[in-house]
Structure formats: structure tokens, C-alpha cells
Design a protein around this motif. Structure first.
Motif: not given
Length: 404
Positions: A119-124, A126-131, A144-147, A70-75
Motif C-alpha cells: 500500500v502506498l500513501y502520502g505525497p508522491l 515522498r511516499p510511504t510504502v507498506l508491504r 516506481a509508479l509514484a516516480a 488518472e495519472a496513476l492509471r496511465t503510469a
């Protein structure tokens, strides 16, 4: 009492105007921009549909615990509000963590159900982003979404509620004058390019039918050329009046946002600018049509017309380039040169009217351009008389021999 030269010219102009306007072809010519706009819209919509079909399947994936969804959707909603359209970035697809996050993230790129761009995974924190290659912007968006989600969590749910208010600027802006200058230059160039070429075909056709030689035997050749120029200008004026009326009422049909953008355009000379713009279109049209009349009088076949018209068209584009630079750099030496060169002067002076408030240079410009219309017509008539009618004045040596 109308001078004989002008009376002959008006007679020929009336004849040419009736021959051009009183035909079904002129209606097609009048509506030809609609066909061009229609083809452009169809092509644009086709390209947009093709691109949207691929974009609609793309998503960006965030793999996170269900409690953070829900927090990710709001951000995500907050970040998308800064874009002009929601589809600027692919839709967000949330997945709950299922053990091995690395394998889950890589599996998203091979899924048939979705087409993952990043794709983003891991703790927000220190996330890892695959693209994928070419999806760098999507990867940055997920970061930016994680931040943004972390900031919202640390703020304890406190969010700002801004109040937006639209204001209008009363004083004209420099950028608004520059845009008006360029649009004026482009409008004169485009309309002149579309309309001035009519004179070539009409003159070449009458030359092949020997009509021009019959007219030249009845009235002075200069009157023939000036009358044909006025006749072509009359049909061009109907075209401009028709489309000018439509364009003038266009802001009333635009949405409020688009109408505001149009209202930002400003000119330095004030309400007299439309008259100056029409005047400079007239001079640009007369200058270019006078040149094309000379070309049409010398060309006897369609192939010759094309060969002679191509260099003139290239020259027109060069003059437009000079005037366009002058519109954006009104204080440069190029602007001064563009205002002096006869064939770029109408476009450059229209740009000057948008950029500078002085009116006296425009009086000089109109006189200068009218002089060059007369010079161009005179040269065209003389070339036709000597090259086609073979009635040029004898050379000095021949005069002496005849006198002897």
C-alpha cells in the motif's frame, strides 16, 4: 555375397524386429511420450491454476487524491508494458484519501474485500510504502509508479511515441550455437535413455526361456548379439522417425514469436548437422544398447536386471553431465575428454558440430565409436559364453594337463 556372420545377424534382427513391432504394445510405446507430455501439461496447469487463484485476489493499493488517479492509471499501464505479461504484478487498486491516511493504509491489509500486497500513501514525491513479508517487489513497483507519475506531471503531458520494428540476424550467434549444442546433447541423451533399456528386458526374457541358448547353438554368439542389437535399433529407428517428423514440423505450428526464437538456434557445420546428429544418435544408441545387452544376458531375474541397470543409468547421467559441460565450454579440457571417452563421445561430438565448423574430427569420431561398439559387443558375448553357457576356453594350466 553377404558374409555368414552378417547373414545370421540380419536373420536374428528381422526376427526380433517383427516380434517387437508387430504387437499392440509397440503402439503404446510409440505414443508413450504423449502420455508423459499429457501428465506434465495437466500437472503444470493444475499448479498454475492453484497459483493464479491466490494471485488473482492480490492487489497493490495507492491511496491518493482523486485528481491523481488518472495519472496513476496511465503510469501503471506504461510500467506494465515492460513486463512480458500484465499479471507480473498484482492489479492496481486506487483509493481516495479519507482523512487519516496511515490508518486507512493499515486497514487495507485487514480488509476482506481485497488482499493487499503493498500500500502506498502520502505525497508522491515522498511516499510511504507498506508491504507484506515477501512482497518486496510489489513495494518497489509502487515506488516506481509514484516516480513515473511525477515525471509525467512535470513533463506537462508530453510523451514519446516509439516505433517498434523486428529484425532478424543473418550471421549465427555464439549463444545460438551454444543453445543448439546443449539441445543436441540433451536430445541424444534423453532418447537414448528411453530406448536403450529395451534390450535388457528382451535378452533377459529369452535367456529365461532358453531361447538364447538355442540361438547360440545354431549360430555364432557374436552374430546373436549383433542381430539383437540391430533388431532393437530397428524399433528405435521407427520411434525416432515418427517423433522426428513431428518435431521437424513443429516450427510451422508455433506462433510467430516462438518460431523466431527457434530460428535463432544456429550450428557451425551448416546443413550437414541433421545427418551428424542422427549419426551420433545411432552410435550412442548402439553403445548403450550393447552394454544393456550384456547386462540382460547375465541377469536371470527382474531384480538382477534392476540391480545391474542402476549403476549403468548413473554412469549415463555422469556422461551426460560431462557432455553438457563440453557443450557450454567447447575449448576446455573437459570437452576434449568428453569427445574421447566412448560413452560420452556421441553427445560431445554432436555439441562440437554445433560449435565448430571442422568436419574431419567427425570422421575420426565415428570410426572410434564404431570400434567401441564392436569391443563392447565382443566383451558382452564373451561374458555370456563364460558365465552362462559355461563354454569359455580352458585355462593355460588345464591345456598343459590335457596335453600331458
Amino acid at each position: 555375397m553377404i558374409p555368414r556372420f552378417l547373414r545370421h545377424a540380419l536373420t536374428i534382427a528381422r526376427r526380433d524386429l517383427k516380434a517387437t513391432v508387430m504387437t499392440p504394445t509397440f503402439l503404446l510405446f510409440l505414443l508413450s511420450p504423449l502420455l508423459m507430455i499429457g501428465f506434465g501439461v495437466i500437472g503444470g496447469l493444475s499448479g498454475q491454476a492453484a497459483g493464479a487463484a491466490g494471485e488473482a485476489r492480490q492487489v497493490i493499493v495507492a491511496i491518493a487524491p482523486a485528481r491523481q488517479h488518472e495519472a496513476l492509471r496511465t503510469a501503471d499501464r506504461e510500467l506494465r508494458s515492460v513486463f512480458t505479461r500484465d499479471s507480473a504484478r498484482p492489479k492496481l487498486h486506487l483509493e481516495a484519501s479519507q482523512g487519516d491516511a496511515v490508518r486507512q493504509a493499515r486497514a487495507a491489509f485487514g480488509s476482506d474485500a481485497i488482499e493487499a500486497a503493498a500500500v502506498l500513501y502520502g505525497p508522491l514525491d515522498r511516499p510511504t510504502v507498506l508491504r507484506r513479508a515477501g512482497a518486496e517487489a510489489e513495494g518497489r513497483y509502487l515506488a516506481a509508479l509514484a516516480a513515473q507519475t511525477l515525471r509525467a506531471e512535470h513533463a506537462g503531458g508530453i510523451r514519446s511515441t516509439p516505433h517498434f520494428e523486428t529484425v532478424t540476424r543473418e550471421a549465427p550467434t555464439v549463444s545460438g550455437r551454444g543453445q543448439a549444442a546443449y539441445f543436441s546433447t540433451f536430445a541424444i541423451f534423453l532418447v537414448t535413455l528411453m530406448l536403450s533399456g529395451q534390450a535388457v528386458g528382451a535378452m533377459a526374457e529369452e535367456r529365461s526361456n532358453k531361447v538364447i541358448e538355442i540361438l547360440a547353438a545354431a549360430v555364432p554368439l557374436e552374430s546373436v548379439f549383433f542381430g539383437k542389437l540391430l533388431g532393437a535399433f530397428g524399433s528405435a529407428l521407427l520411434f525416432v522417425a515418427f517423433w522426428g517428423t513431428l518435431v521437424a514440423n513443429l516450427p510451422k505450428l508455433l506462433p510467430a514469436g516462438m518460431a523466431g526464437i527457434v530460428s535463432d538456434l544456429s550450428v557451425a557445420v551448416g546443413p550437414i548437422f541433421p545427418l551428424l546428429l542422427v549419426g551420433y544418435f545411432v552410435m550412442a544408441y548402439l553403445l548403450q544398447s550393447a552394454v544393456f545387452l550384456g547386462v540382460g544376458s547375465l541377469a536371470s531375474t527382474q531384480r538382477e536386471i534392476q540391480m545391474l541397470s542402476l549403476p549403468i543409468t548413473i554412469f549415463q547421467f555422469a556422461m551426460f553431465g560431462m557432455a553438457s559441460y563440453a557443450a557450454g565450454n567447447p575449448d576446455s579440457w573437459v570437452a576434449t575428454a568428453a569427445q574421447i571417452v566412448p560413452f560420452s563421445s556421441p553427445m560431445a561430438m554432436a555439441a562440437r558440430a554445433a560449435n565448430a565448423p571442422e568436419l574431419w574430427p567427425h570422421a575420426l569420431a565415428f570410426a572410434w565409436q564404431a570400434l567401441w561398439v564392436a569391443i563392447t559387443l565382443s566383451i558382452a558375448a564373451r561374458l555370456f559364453r563364460r558365465g552362462v553357457l559355461k563354454s569359455g576356453s580352458p585355462k593355460r594350466g588345464k591345456k598343459v594337463a590335457l596335453q600331458g
